[in-house]
Design an enzyme around this catalytic site. Structure first.
Site, PDB file in Angstrom:
ATOM      1  N   HIS A  72     -57.598   0.250  -4.627  1.00  0.00           N
ATOM      2  CA  HIS A  72     -58.000   0.543  -5.989  1.00  0.00           C
ATOM      3  C   HIS A  72     -58.193   2.014  -6.559  1.00  0.00           C
ATOM      4  O   HIS A  72     -58.314   2.846  -5.654  1.00  0.00           O
ATOM      5  CB  HIS A  72     -59.319   0.104  -6.332  1.00  0.00           C
ATOM      6  CG  HIS A  72     -59.520  -1.535  -6.435  1.00  0.00           C
ATOM      7  ND1 HIS A  72     -60.652  -2.156  -6.730  1.00  0.00           N
ATOM      8  CD2 HIS A  72     -58.549  -2.675  -6.169  1.00  0.00           C
ATOM      9  CE1 HIS A  72     -60.259  -3.470  -6.795  1.00  0.00           C
ATOM     10  NE2 HIS A  72     -59.084  -3.793  -6.360  1.00  0.00           N
ATOM     11  N   TYR A 201     -69.036  -1.872 -12.816  1.00  0.00           N
ATOM     12  CA  TYR A 201     -70.472  -1.602 -12.720  1.00  0.00           C
ATOM     13  C   TYR A 201     -70.944  -1.591 -14.103  1.00  0.00           C
ATOM     14  O   TYR A 201     -70.563  -0.602 -14.849  1.00  0.00           O
ATOM     15  CB  TYR A 201     -70.668  -0.157 -11.992  1.00  0.00           C
ATOM     16  CG  TYR A 201     -70.280  -0.120 -10.616  1.00  0.00           C
ATOM     17  CD1 TYR A 201     -68.955  -0.147 -10.149  1.00  0.00           C
ATOM     18  CD2 TYR A 201     -71.446  -0.021  -9.763  1.00  0.00           C
ATOM     19  CE1 TYR A 201     -68.806  -0.108  -8.891  1.00  0.00           C
ATOM     20  CE2 TYR A 201     -70.979   0.067  -8.436  1.00  0.00           C
ATOM     21  CZ  TYR A 201     -69.527   0.086  -7.838  1.00  0.00           C
ATOM     22  OH  TYR A 201     -69.407   0.118  -6.603  1.00  0.00           O
ATOM     23  N   PRO A 294     -76.989  -0.752  -1.888  1.00  0.00           N
ATOM     24  CA  PRO A 294     -75.571  -1.116  -1.964  1.00  0.00           C
ATOM     25  C   PRO A 294     -74.774  -0.600  -3.210  1.00  0.00           C
ATOM     26  O   PRO A 294     -73.602  -0.421  -2.743  1.00  0.00           O
ATOM     27  CB  PRO A 294     -75.712  -2.704  -2.104  1.00  0.00           C
ATOM     28  CG  PRO A 294     -76.919  -3.094  -2.526  1.00  0.00           C
ATOM     29  CD  PRO A 294     -77.927  -2.000  -1.907  1.00  0.00           C
ATOM     30  N   LYS A 298     -71.866   2.435   0.366  1.00  0.00           N
ATOM     31  CA  LYS A 298     -71.810   3.680   1.439  1.00  0.00           C
ATOM     32  C   LYS A 298     -72.071   3.023   2.542  1.00  0.00           C
ATOM     33  O   LYS A 298     -71.647   3.659   3.735  1.00  0.00           O
ATOM     34  CB  LYS A 298     -72.494   4.575   0.828  1.00  0.00           C
ATOM     35  CG  LYS A 298     -72.028   5.640  -0.180  1.00  0.00           C
ATOM     36  CD  LYS A 298     -70.880   6.198   0.325  1.00  0.00           C
ATOM     37  CE  LYS A 298     -69.935   6.947  -0.870  1.00  0.00           C
ATOM     38  NZ  LYS A 298     -68.357   6.667  -0.886  1.00  0.00           N
ATOM     39  N   TYR A 384     -67.678   8.677  -4.564  1.00  0.00           N
ATOM     40  CA  TYR A 384     -67.297   7.324  -4.259  1.00  0.00           C
ATOM     41  C   TYR A 384     -66.120   7.085  -3.449  1.00  0.00           C
ATOM     42  O   TYR A 384     -66.322   6.379  -2.613  1.00  0.00           O
ATOM     43  CB  TYR A 384     -66.892   6.637  -5.572  1.00  0.00           C
ATOM     44  CG  TYR A 384     -67.195   5.103  -5.843  1.00  0.00           C
ATOM     45  CD1 TYR A 384     -66.114   4.327  -5.007  1.00  0.00           C
ATOM     46  CD2 TYR A 384     -68.333   4.607  -6.413  1.00  0.00           C
ATOM     47  CE1 TYR A 384     -66.131   3.113  -4.896  1.00  0.00           C
ATOM     48  CE2 TYR A 384     -68.207   3.175  -6.474  1.00  0.00           C
ATOM     49  CZ  TYR A 384     -67.049   2.326  -5.647  1.00  0.00           C
ATOM     50  OH  TYR A 384     -67.152   0.994  -5.431  1.00  0.00           O
TER      51      TYR A 384
HETATM   52  C1  PHB Z   1     -69.312  -5.642  -2.737  1.00  0.00           C
HETATM   53  O1  PHB Z   1     -67.941  -5.809  -2.987  1.00  0.00           O
HETATM   54  O2  PHB Z   1     -70.137  -6.139  -1.922  1.00  0.00           O
HETATM   55  C2  PHB Z   1     -69.621  -4.383  -3.085  1.00  0.00           C
HETATM   56  C3  PHB Z   1     -68.866  -3.251  -3.861  1.00  0.00           C
HETATM   57  C4  PHB Z   1     -69.264  -2.432  -4.298  1.00  0.00           C
HETATM   58  C5  PHB Z   1     -70.655  -1.759  -4.325  1.00  0.00           C
HETATM   59  C6  PHB Z   1     -71.510  -2.669  -3.657  1.00  0.00           C
HETATM   60  C7  PHB Z   1     -70.974  -3.991  -2.922  1.00  0.00           C
HETATM   61  O3  PHB Z   1     -71.118  -0.821  -4.847  1.00  0.00           O
END
Ligand code: PHB
Length: 391
Positions: A72, A201, A294, A298, A384
């Site tokens: 990505h 997000y 989460p 990280k 990130y």
């Molecule tokens: C996930 O795919 O579980 C996931 C991806 C990004 C995040 C948190 C969880 O920031």
């Protein structure tokens, strides 16, 4: 039993460490309280940083990852009526990969099994002894009920925040910092193609929502929910309705496609750091030393970074009797740990809404800055996509 490195915990940190040590001729034995199936099956985050992928590649662990992981370029950040794409490749030259921790774990177990790695699953009463001497040991009751003692040169705690390693560091010598957030995540896995090409997000006055994915046919989605939420209160329909509202179904023609929910669970949100990450002949790696919420994915990447520092340090200590890297491990690892702890806290507090209208305006202002200023966007992207190991 005797080995060079006794590893407590067969999750990604412990299994990757055993792999990296073996590649340099250092032998290890792994003990794990759970069953192999439980460790392999638990659902965790799904994003690998560039540096984690680089490490897995250089360790010969990325054949399937290179075939199946989805690179990505960035993420979408959004709030009602606005969606913005942040392109990490343009901003930092680094990208991220969608490849679940479950898949990383499968690859690690396959590689270690092929190499004949000794792993004791379903052990109990694990205790760590004599780490202030050159002859530490781990005692446990094995799966058949027999008491065992594993003697080693070094013990590594990769046993998460509830394992015995963390508290083996004497209370007077350890210090911990902790933050519990006033909300949790309700996470679902669904058998439906993702409705987006890259992760979304979303800030929303009803609460944060996120659209992630595991493959071309499996979606992973999250909703901010109150702390003490009972999953039973959230029917599949209620979940999809809340996701549609918060992710902006219908906004600029975008549609969220619902599908069969195959897993549903509530995840607590917590930040935790314990220092030092080394006491005598005991070293801590991954969740045993630190927990991140989460947001920003990280957790696994930090575990990989710890182990990437620890493996060469242990090789130098045990093969060349050179303690310099081992002596520096805690301080070096903690620099990155605190960076990721800050980033995870920052993403979390920027995106989760509460009832304070002043805070909401600050969050929206921050989101506008991050998505409209190159400096703001680059700061997010750099963290990130991941800072180099050893940062
Ligand atoms: C996930 O795919 O579980 C996931 C991806 C990004 C995040 C948190 C969880 O920031």
């Amino acid at each position: 039993m005797r080995t060079q490195v006794a590893i407590v915990g067969a999750g990604p940190a412990g299994m990757l460490l055993s792999h990296l040590l073996a590649a340099e001729g250092v032998e290890s034995v792994v003990v794990e309280t759970r069953s192999e199936e439980y460790v392999a099956g638990r659902i965790r985050a799904g994003i690998l940083e560039q540096s984690s992928v680089d490490l897995l590649r250089s360790a010969g662990l990325a054949d399937r990852l290179d075939r199946e992981a989805d690179p990505h370029r960035g993420i979408y950040l959004q709030w009602p009526e606005e969606r913005h794409h942040l392109d990490f490749v343009d901003l930092t030259g680094r990208s991220v990969f969608v490849y679940g921790q479950t898949e990383v774990q499968k690859d690690l177990v396959a590689a270690r099994t092929a190499a004949g790695q000794e792993v004791h699953y379903e052990v109990s009463d694990t205790a760590i002894h004599d780490v202030e001497t050159e002859r530490p040991s781990v005692t446990f009751t094995d799966g058949s009920g027999a008491a065992q003692r594993l003697e080693a040169d070094v013990v590594v705690g990769c046993d998460g925040s509830f394992g015995p390693s963390r508290t083996t560091v004497p209370a007077a010598l350890r210090r911990a910092w902790e933050k519990t957030y006033p909300y949790s995540w309700l996470g679902i896995l669904a058998d439906v193609a993702p409705s987006t090409d890259e992760l979304i997000y979303a800030w929303h006055p009803d609460g944060f929502a996120m659209h992630s994915m595991r493959s071309a046919s499996v979606s992973r989605l999250y909703l901010q929910v109150p702390h003490d939420t009972d999953v039973a209160a959230w029917s599949d329909d209620r979940i999809w309705e809340a996701l549609a509202a918060r992710l902006g179904h219908g906004q600029d023609g975008w549609q969220l496609t619902p599908g069969p929910v195959t897993d549903k669970s509530v995840l607590p949100m917590r930040s935790f750091v314990q220092q030092p990450m080394r006491h005598g002949r005991l070293f801590l790696a991954g969740d045993a030393a630190h927990i991140v919420p989460p947001t920003g994915a990280k957790g696994l990447n930090l575990a990989v970074a710890d182990v990437a520092l620890l493996a060469p340090a242990l090789v130098a200590l045990l093969r060349q009797d050179d303690a310099r890297l081992a002596d520096a491990y805690s301080e070096t690892a903690l620099r990155r740990v605190w960076r990721c702890t800050h980033f995870s806290w920052w993403m979390t507090t920027m995106l989760h809404s509460g009832d304070d209208p002043f805070d909401q305006q600050l969050q929206l202002s921050q989101l506008r800055w991050v998505t409209s200023s190159e400096a703001g966007a680059t700061g997010l992207a750099e963290n990130y996509a991941g800072l180099p190991i050893g940062f």
